[in-house]
Design an enzyme around this catalytic site. Structure first.
Site, PDB file in Angstrom:
ATOM      1  N   SER A  63      46.129  60.199 116.332  1.00 54.22           N
ATOM      2  CA  SER A  63      45.570  61.466 115.819  1.00 54.22           C
ATOM      3  C   SER A  63      45.201  62.475 116.903  1.00 54.22           C
ATOM      4  O   SER A  63      44.899  63.624 116.586  1.00 54.22           O
ATOM      5  CB  SER A  63      44.342  61.188 114.965  1.00 54.22           C
ATOM      6  OG  SER A  63      44.735  60.602 113.751  1.00 54.22           O
ATOM      7  N   LYS A  66      47.089  65.626 116.747  1.00 55.68           N
ATOM      8  CA  LYS A  66      46.786  66.669 115.759  1.00 55.68           C
ATOM      9  C   LYS A  66      46.255  67.945 116.423  1.00 55.68           C
ATOM     10  O   LYS A  66      46.440  69.046 115.900  1.00 55.68           O
ATOM     11  CB  LYS A  66      45.765  66.141 114.745  1.00 55.68           C
ATOM     12  CG  LYS A  66      46.297  65.007 113.856  1.00 55.68           C
ATOM     13  CD  LYS A  66      45.159  64.343 113.073  1.00 55.68           C
ATOM     14  CE  LYS A  66      45.664  63.242 112.140  1.00 55.68           C
ATOM     15  NZ  LYS A  66      44.546  62.464 111.539  1.00 55.68           N
ATOM     16  N   TYR A 190      55.111  64.181 111.098  1.00 53.75           N
ATOM     17  CA  TYR A 190      53.754  63.623 111.237  1.00 53.75           C
ATOM     18  C   TYR A 190      53.781  62.227 111.873  1.00 53.75           C
ATOM     19  O   TYR A 190      53.073  61.949 112.841  1.00 53.75           O
ATOM     20  CB  TYR A 190      53.055  63.600 109.872  1.00 53.75           C
ATOM     21  CG  TYR A 190      51.716  62.928 109.940  1.00 53.75           C
ATOM     22  CD1 TYR A 190      50.623  63.578 110.518  1.00 53.75           C
ATOM     23  CD2 TYR A 190      51.536  61.615 109.488  1.00 53.75           C
ATOM     24  CE1 TYR A 190      49.392  62.946 110.622  1.00 53.75           C
ATOM     25  CE2 TYR A 190      50.311  60.979 109.592  1.00 53.75           C
ATOM     26  CZ  TYR A 190      49.245  61.649 110.161  1.00 53.75           C
ATOM     27  OH  TYR A 190      48.026  61.017 110.285  1.00 53.75           O
ATOM     28  N   TYR A 242      36.116  62.436 112.036  1.00 58.03           N
ATOM     29  CA  TYR A 242      36.002  62.176 110.591  1.00 58.03           C
ATOM     30  C   TYR A 242      34.539  61.919 110.204  1.00 58.03           C
ATOM     31  O   TYR A 242      33.667  62.685 110.604  1.00 58.03           O
ATOM     32  CB  TYR A 242      36.946  61.026 110.178  1.00 58.03           C
ATOM     33  CG  TYR A 242      38.244  61.072 110.945  1.00 58.03           C
ATOM     34  CD1 TYR A 242      39.157  62.101 110.697  1.00 58.03           C
ATOM     35  CD2 TYR A 242      38.539  60.164 111.958  1.00 58.03           C
ATOM     36  CE1 TYR A 242      40.337  62.184 111.419  1.00 58.03           C
ATOM     37  CE2 TYR A 242      39.719  60.254 112.688  1.00 58.03           C
ATOM     38  CZ  TYR A 242      40.601  61.268 112.417  1.00 58.03           C
ATOM     39  OH  TYR A 242      41.749  61.360 113.136  1.00 58.03           O
ATOM     40  N   VAL A 260      43.768  56.280 116.446  1.00 57.62           N
ATOM     41  CA  VAL A 260      43.654  54.836 116.188  1.00 57.62           C
ATOM     42  C   VAL A 260      44.415  53.981 117.202  1.00 57.62           C
ATOM     43  O   VAL A 260      44.355  52.755 117.146  1.00 57.62           O
ATOM     44  CB  VAL A 260      44.050  54.438 114.741  1.00 57.62           C
ATOM     45  CG1 VAL A 260      43.047  54.957 113.735  1.00 57.62           C
ATOM     46  CG2 VAL A 260      45.461  54.863 114.407  1.00 57.62           C
TER      47      VAL A 260
HETATM   48  O1  DON Z   1      48.242  58.450 109.878  1.00 61.75           O
HETATM   49  C1  DON Z   1      47.573  57.558 110.396  1.00 61.75           C
HETATM   50  O2  DON Z   1      46.844  56.829 109.748  1.00 61.75           O
HETATM   51  C2  DON Z   1      47.684  57.389 111.888  1.00 61.75           C
HETATM   52  N1  DON Z   1      49.017  57.714 112.321  1.00 61.75           N
HETATM   53  C3  DON Z   1      46.732  58.297 112.605  1.00 61.75           C
HETATM   54  C4  DON Z   1      45.295  58.079 112.213  1.00 61.75           C
HETATM   55  C5  DON Z   1      44.351  58.243 113.355  1.00 61.75           C
HETATM   56  O3  DON Z   1      44.691  58.178 114.491  1.00 61.75           O
HETATM   57  C6  DON Z   1      42.911  58.368 112.980  1.00 61.75           C
HETATM   58  N2  DON Z   1      42.090  58.605 114.151  1.00 61.75           N
HETATM   59  N3  DON Z   1      41.218  58.040 114.674  1.00 61.75           N
END
Ligand code: DON
Length: 307
Positions: A63, A66, A190, A242, A260
């Site tokens: 993320s 983003k 994405y 978040y 993540v």
């Molecule tokens: O879409 C997802 O769930 C992961 N590719 C990215 C989520 C993420 O990194 C949340 N951040 N901490």
């Protein structure tokens, strides 16, 4: 200030938490990462970098990407972006679908998954998905001066295969007319942007423009306008983690973005960028040892936006 000594001390301090937390096993490829990795990189506006641990090892930025896509989309569609995505913290997990129904398919902010999917759609615009992805990669390569930055396709495929929740978010948004491209096209950007592989040092270098009012201090290039840089930082402070954003602001006091993969980006306006990496996550998907390392770095440097 002896920044190298500070970075070393913060790594030592966080070492106690090495391996704590949970890997992001909902993406099977990320469950294979060594949970004991721990790294810090700090890059300052004069181009100096200070590092400790596995700071040159590539990991999945997830993320954190983003923030870069948001920068590009704002350059492309300007304030029109805010017709499609909000600017309020969600107080919900990054992949929550709950608010989307009540808020008619307009995601709360561009840093939750649903919001980032909308940002990808806006970046694609009337092009095809690969053109948007190429732009993201070219941007990261240029920011780092490193043409080797690329996508870990194992991770991208793993994400797509395990991507039913993101698919649900995208179809839900689409049902309210808030996507202009086909869902699978948008998701292909994405998933691949999340699967970009970079090191702590590269990420810190890439984000330097956010610490300098949108101007890359090493090249002089105006990457985003000053007001956009400030607003991206404001979104990171309020939404970057978040439902853990308040706690992160309380403990660390800097605009930040987690992923993540275990990376955390932290912007020190007017000074530089710090990036930490350790794959074990807390319940909100922020690196557990990474947040401890950042907390210690802020304690030792006195760098907080609230001084
Ligand atoms: O879409 C997802 O769930 C992961 N590719 C990215 C989520 C993420 O990194 C949340 N951040 N901490």
């Amino acid at each position: 200030m002896d920044l190298q000594a500070i970075v070393d001390e913060a790594l030592d301090y966080a070492d106690h938490y090495r391996g704590h937390g949970a890997l992001a096993s909902y993406i099977p490829a990320l469950a294979k990462v060594d949970p004991n990795k721990l790294a810090i990189a700090l890059v300052t506006g004069d181009g100096e970098s200070y590092a400790a641990g596995d700071a040159d090892e590539l990991f999945s930025v997830q993320s954190i990407s983003k923030v870069f896509t948001l920068s590009l989309a704002l350059n492309q569609v300007s304030a029109g972006l805010w017709n499609h995505v909000g600017r309020e913290p969600s107080g919900s997990p990054f992949n929550s679908i709950v608010q989307l129904e009540a808020e008619k398919g307009k995601p709360r902010n561009p840093l939750i998954n649903a919001g980032a999917i909308v940002v990808c759609d806006q970046l694609i615009g009337s092009r095809d998905a690969d053109a948007a992805l190429d732009e993201i990669l070219a941007f990261l390569r240029q920011r780092c001066g490193d043409r080797d930055i690329g996508i870990d396709m194992d991770v991208a495929l793993s994400e797509s295969r395990a991507g039913n929740l993101n698919r649900s978010l995208a179809y839900f948004v689409n049902a309210f007319g808030n996507l202009s491209n086909p869902v699978e096209e948008v998701l292909s950007v994405y998933f691949r942007q999340c699967a970009v592989a970079m090191s702590c040092r590269q990420l810190a270098r890439a984000a330097l423009y956010l610490a300098y009012d949108g101007v890359d201090p090493l090249t002089g290039e105006a990457v985003v306008t000053p007001s956009r840089a400030r607003r991206i930082n404001a979104l990171m402070l309020t939404c970057g983690h978040y439902d853990n954003s308040g706690d992160f602001a309380f403990r660390i006091g800097l605009p930040g973005k987690s992923g993540v993969g275990g990376g955390v980006l932290a912007i020190v306006p007017g000074t530089g960028v710090m990036v930490v990496w350790s794959p074990g996550l807390n319940a909100a998907g922020t690196s557990l040892a990474g947040a401890v390392a950042l907390e210690r770095l802020v304690e030792l440097t006195g760098w907080s936006i609230f001084v």
